[in-house]
Motif scaffolding. Structure first.
Motif, PDB file in Angstrom:
ATOM      1  N   GLN A 116      35.399  10.687 -14.214  1.00  0.00           N
ATOM      2  CA  GLN A 116      34.370  10.813 -13.183  1.00  0.00           C
ATOM      3  C   GLN A 116      34.570  12.107 -12.420  1.00  0.00           C
ATOM      4  O   GLN A 116      35.689  12.468 -12.033  1.00  0.00           O
ATOM      5  N   ALA A 117      33.457  12.810 -12.215  1.00  0.00           N
ATOM      6  CA  ALA A 117      33.470  14.051 -11.448  1.00  0.00           C
ATOM      7  C   ALA A 117      32.237  14.070 -10.568  1.00  0.00           C
ATOM      8  O   ALA A 117      31.109  14.208 -11.065  1.00  0.00           O
ATOM      9  N   GLY A 118      32.429  13.887  -9.275  1.00  0.00           N
ATOM     10  CA  GLY A 118      31.305  13.844  -8.362  1.00  0.00           C
ATOM     11  C   GLY A 118      30.392  12.672  -8.670  1.00  0.00           C
ATOM     12  O   GLY A 118      30.826  11.514  -8.729  1.00  0.00           O
ATOM     13  N   LYS A 119      29.124  12.956  -8.934  1.00  0.00           N
ATOM     14  CA  LYS A 119      28.152  11.903  -9.213  1.00  0.00           C
ATOM     15  C   LYS A 119      28.024  11.583 -10.700  1.00  0.00           C
ATOM     16  O   LYS A 119      27.225  10.739 -11.085  1.00  0.00           O
ATOM     17  N   PHE A 120      28.814  12.277 -11.515  1.00  0.00           N
ATOM     18  CA  PHE A 120      28.763  12.049 -12.957  1.00  0.00           C
ATOM     19  C   PHE A 120      29.934  11.177 -13.400  1.00  0.00           C
ATOM     20  O   PHE A 120      31.068  11.343 -12.929  1.00  0.00           O
ATOM     21  N   ARG A 121      29.653  10.265 -14.331  1.00  0.00           N
ATOM     22  CA  ARG A 121      30.686   9.415 -14.899  1.00  0.00           C
ATOM     23  C   ARG A 121      30.530   9.395 -16.410  1.00  0.00           C
ATOM     24  O   ARG A 121      29.445   9.164 -16.933  1.00  0.00           O
ATOM     25  N   LEU A 122      31.627   9.653 -17.102  1.00  0.00           N
ATOM     26  CA  LEU A 122      31.623   9.714 -18.555  1.00  0.00           C
ATOM     27  C   LEU A 122      32.559   8.653 -19.115  1.00  0.00           C
ATOM     28  O   LEU A 122      33.679   8.473 -18.621  1.00  0.00           O
ATOM     29  N   ASN A 123      32.110   7.933 -20.141  1.00  0.00           N
ATOM     30  CA  ASN A 123      32.989   7.018 -20.856  1.00  0.00           C
ATOM     31  C   ASN A 123      32.822   7.253 -22.347  1.00  0.00           C
ATOM     32  O   ASN A 123      31.710   7.463 -22.842  1.00  0.00           O
ATOM     33  N   ARG A 163      35.008   1.486 -38.595  1.00  0.00           N
ATOM     34  CA  ARG A 163      35.310   2.474 -37.566  1.00  0.00           C
ATOM     35  C   ARG A 163      34.021   2.774 -36.820  1.00  0.00           C
ATOM     36  O   ARG A 163      32.915   2.669 -37.382  1.00  0.00           O
ATOM     37  N   GLY A 164      34.177   3.139 -35.567  1.00  0.00           N
ATOM     38  CA  GLY A 164      32.987   3.394 -34.764  1.00  0.00           C
ATOM     39  C   GLY A 164      33.328   4.095 -33.469  1.00  0.00           C
ATOM     40  O   GLY A 164      34.502   4.264 -33.119  1.00  0.00           O
ATOM     41  N   TRP A 165      32.295   4.506 -32.762  1.00  0.00           N
ATOM     42  CA  TRP A 165      32.485   5.207 -31.495  1.00  0.00           C
ATOM     43  C   TRP A 165      31.350   4.861 -30.545  1.00  0.00           C
ATOM     44  O   TRP A 165      30.292   4.381 -30.951  1.00  0.00           O
ATOM     45  N   ASN A 166      31.598   5.090 -29.273  1.00  0.00           N
ATOM     46  CA  ASN A 166      30.565   4.942 -28.245  1.00  0.00           C
ATOM     47  C   ASN A 166      30.748   6.036 -27.204  1.00  0.00           C
ATOM     48  O   ASN A 166      31.877   6.483 -26.938  1.00  0.00           O
ATOM     49  N   LEU A 167      29.647   6.485 -26.629  1.00  0.00           N
ATOM     50  CA  LEU A 167      29.675   7.570 -25.654  1.00  0.00           C
ATOM     51  C   LEU A 167      28.605   7.295 -24.606  1.00  0.00           C
ATOM     52  O   LEU A 167      27.455   6.992 -24.946  1.00  0.00           O
ATOM     53  N   GLY A 168      28.981   7.389 -23.343  1.00  0.00           N
ATOM     54  CA  GLY A 168      28.036   7.133 -22.269  1.00  0.00           C
ATOM     55  C   GLY A 168      28.173   8.133 -21.143  1.00  0.00           C
ATOM     56  O   GLY A 168      29.278   8.575 -20.825  1.00  0.00           O
ATOM     57  N   VAL A 169      27.038   8.502 -20.549  1.00  0.00           N
ATOM     58  CA  VAL A 169      26.996   9.407 -19.395  1.00  0.00           C
ATOM     59  C   VAL A 169      26.101   8.776 -18.343  1.00  0.00           C
ATOM     60  O   VAL A 169      25.012   8.267 -18.664  1.00  0.00           O
ATOM     61  N   ARG A 170      26.540   8.818 -17.108  1.00  0.00           N
ATOM     62  CA  ARG A 170      25.763   8.236 -16.009  1.00  0.00           C
ATOM     63  C   ARG A 170      25.849   9.150 -14.790  1.00  0.00           C
ATOM     64  O   ARG A 170      26.918   9.661 -14.467  1.00  0.00           O
ATOM     65  N   ARG A 171      24.712   9.326 -14.140  1.00  0.00           N
ATOM     66  CA  ARG A 171      24.658  10.093 -12.889  1.00  0.00           C
ATOM     67  C   ARG A 171      23.955   9.245 -11.852  1.00  0.00           C
ATOM     68  O   ARG A 171      22.850   8.745 -12.086  1.00  0.00           O
ATOM     69  N   THR A 172      24.572   9.088 -10.715  1.00  0.00           N
ATOM     70  CA  THR A 172      23.984   8.291  -9.632  1.00  0.00           C
ATOM     71  C   THR A 172      23.793   9.163  -8.398  1.00  0.00           C
ATOM     72  O   THR A 172      24.600  10.047  -8.109  1.00  0.00           O
ATOM     73  N   ALA A 173      22.711   8.899  -7.704  1.00  0.00           N
ATOM     74  CA  ALA A 173      22.409   9.622  -6.463  1.00  0.00           C
ATOM     75  C   ALA A 173      21.547   8.716  -5.596  1.00  0.00           C
ATOM     76  O   ALA A 173      21.151   7.630  -6.010  1.00  0.00           O
ATOM     77  N   GLU A 206      18.711   8.295 -10.535  1.00  0.00           N
ATOM     78  CA  GLU A 206      19.798   7.830 -11.389  1.00  0.00           C
ATOM     79  C   GLU A 206      19.427   8.088 -12.844  1.00  0.00           C
ATOM     80  O   GLU A 206      18.269   7.957 -13.232  1.00  0.00           O
ATOM     81  N   PHE A 207      20.436   8.447 -13.632  1.00  0.00           N
ATOM     82  CA  PHE A 207      20.217   8.758 -15.037  1.00  0.00           C
ATOM     83  C   PHE A 207      21.390   8.216 -15.838  1.00  0.00           C
ATOM     84  O   PHE A 207      22.543   8.335 -15.435  1.00  0.00           O
ATOM     85  N   ARG A 208      21.085   7.604 -16.992  1.00  0.00           N
ATOM     86  CA  ARG A 208      22.160   7.081 -17.839  1.00  0.00           C
ATOM     87  C   ARG A 208      21.766   7.170 -19.314  1.00  0.00           C
ATOM     88  O   ARG A 208      20.596   7.023 -19.683  1.00  0.00           O
ATOM     89  N   VAL A 209      22.770   7.435 -20.151  1.00  0.00           N
ATOM     90  CA  VAL A 209      22.602   7.502 -21.600  1.00  0.00           C
ATOM     91  C   VAL A 209      23.800   6.809 -22.237  1.00  0.00           C
ATOM     92  O   VAL A 209      24.944   7.038 -21.821  1.00  0.00           O
ATOM     93  N   GLN A 210      23.554   5.969 -23.227  1.00  0.00           N
ATOM     94  CA  GLN A 210      24.635   5.280 -23.935  1.00  0.00           C
ATOM     95  C   GLN A 210      24.338   5.337 -25.427  1.00  0.00           C
ATOM     96  O   GLN A 210      23.247   4.957 -25.866  1.00  0.00           O
ATOM     97  N   ALA A 211      25.300   5.819 -26.205  1.00  0.00           N
ATOM     98  CA  ALA A 211      25.137   5.934 -27.651  1.00  0.00           C
ATOM     99  C   ALA A 211      26.293   5.228 -28.356  1.00  0.00           C
ATOM    100  O   ALA A 211      27.419   5.190 -27.843  1.00  0.00           O
ATOM    101  N   SER A 212      26.010   4.678 -29.539  1.00  0.00           N
ATOM    102  CA  SER A 212      27.054   3.995 -30.300  1.00  0.00           C
ATOM    103  C   SER A 212      26.718   4.027 -31.783  1.00  0.00           C
ATOM    104  O   SER A 212      25.540   4.072 -32.172  1.00  0.00           O
ATOM    105  N   LYS A 213      27.760   3.989 -32.607  1.00  0.00           N
ATOM    106  CA  LYS A 213      27.589   3.989 -34.056  1.00  0.00           C
ATOM    107  C   LYS A 213      28.797   3.323 -34.707  1.00  0.00           C
ATOM    108  O   LYS A 213      29.931   3.526 -34.266  1.00  0.00           O
ATOM    109  N   THR A 214      28.545   2.521 -35.736  1.00  0.00           N
ATOM    110  CA  THR A 214      29.597   1.855 -36.502  1.00  0.00           C
ATOM    111  C   THR A 214      29.396   2.137 -37.984  1.00  0.00           C
ATOM    112  O   THR A 214      28.260   2.113 -38.478  1.00  0.00           O
ATOM    113  N   ILE A 215      30.493   2.405 -38.676  1.00  0.00           N
ATOM    114  CA  ILE A 215      30.487   2.613 -40.127  1.00  0.00           C
ATOM    115  C   ILE A 215      31.498   1.648 -40.722  1.00  0.00           C
ATOM    116  O   ILE A 215      32.595   1.472 -40.179  1.00  0.00           O
TER     117      ILE A 215
END
Length: 211
Positions: free
Chosen positions: A21-28, A71-81, A85-94
């Motif tokens: 997390q950095a300021g209003k941005f949060r990454l997972n 195997r798989g991955w997930n990636l998310g970005v969120r901004r709150t104010a 507010e803005f959020r994106v969540q992506a995921s993929k499994t193989i």
């Protein structure tokens, strides 16, 4: 058709998850690796004769495979104010079947969910636009008669208002474009071999209160 002689699966999995997390941005972000032994799957039952006119042309049996690797991955970005507010969540499994040397049956394709929410001063009223992007799935199990599926994009709108303390009103439109689509994991019609489609445009209204 069931099989009482099926052996139980055994699995070994490793996971890694990072949050920043950095300021209003949060990454997972995260990923996993899973190995399954005696993988339980299905195969077409050969030599079974069709006895009734409405019987499906193919009957599947449960069987033990050798092993499967996921195997798989997930990636998310969120901004709150305060007002935005803005959020994106992506995921993929193989996943691959090590015995048949082909993809595992029934793996969902890559998906990205995103939304933008606008909040009025005082945070009592909000409006949100959401979008769901699903990729096409071409990694399918041909040995188990799995077919590829096309991707699709859905749009939705949601609104909410706090009427008084403990009371809220919600309104939403899902699949606003009334798109005809089906999920990759939806059941197949045994006669047409086509996936059962999802609902079209849907309107939801909700009211909640506390007494």
């Amino acid at each position: 058709m069931g099989n009482p002689a099926i052996r139980p699966e055994s699995s070994l999995q490793g996971d890694l998850q990072i949050e920043w997390q950095a300021g209003k941005f949060r990454l997972n972000a995260g990923g996993f690796l899973r190995s399954i032994g005696d993988y339980i799957t299905v195969m077409p039952g050969l030599g079974l004769q069709k006895r009734l006119p409405l019987s499906p042309p193919v009957v599947f049996r449960y069987v033990n495979g050798e092993s499967a690797l996921f195997r798989g991955w997930n990636l998310g970005v969120r901004r709150t104010a305060d007002a935005f507010e803005f959020r994106v969540q992506a995921s993929k499994t193989i996943a691959d079947d090590r015995e048949l040397m082909e993809p595992v049956l029934g793996i969902a394709p890559m998906e990205i969910d995103s939304a933008v929410r606008f909040v009025a001063p005082g945070r009592r009223v909000w409006a949100e636009y959401g979008m769901r992007n699903v990729w096409d799935q071409r990694r399918v199990s041909a040995a188990r008669l799995e077919t590829a599926s096309p991707g699709f994009t859905l749009h939705g709108f949601r609104f909410g208002a706090d009427l008084w303390d403990g009371a809220a009103l919600h309104f939403g439109i899902e699949n606003a474009g009334d798109k005809y689509y089906s999920e990759h994991l939806n059941s197949l019609n045994p006669f047409t071999r086509q996936r059962i489609p999802e609902m079209g445009r849907a309107v939801t209204v909700g009211f909640s209160t506390m007494w």
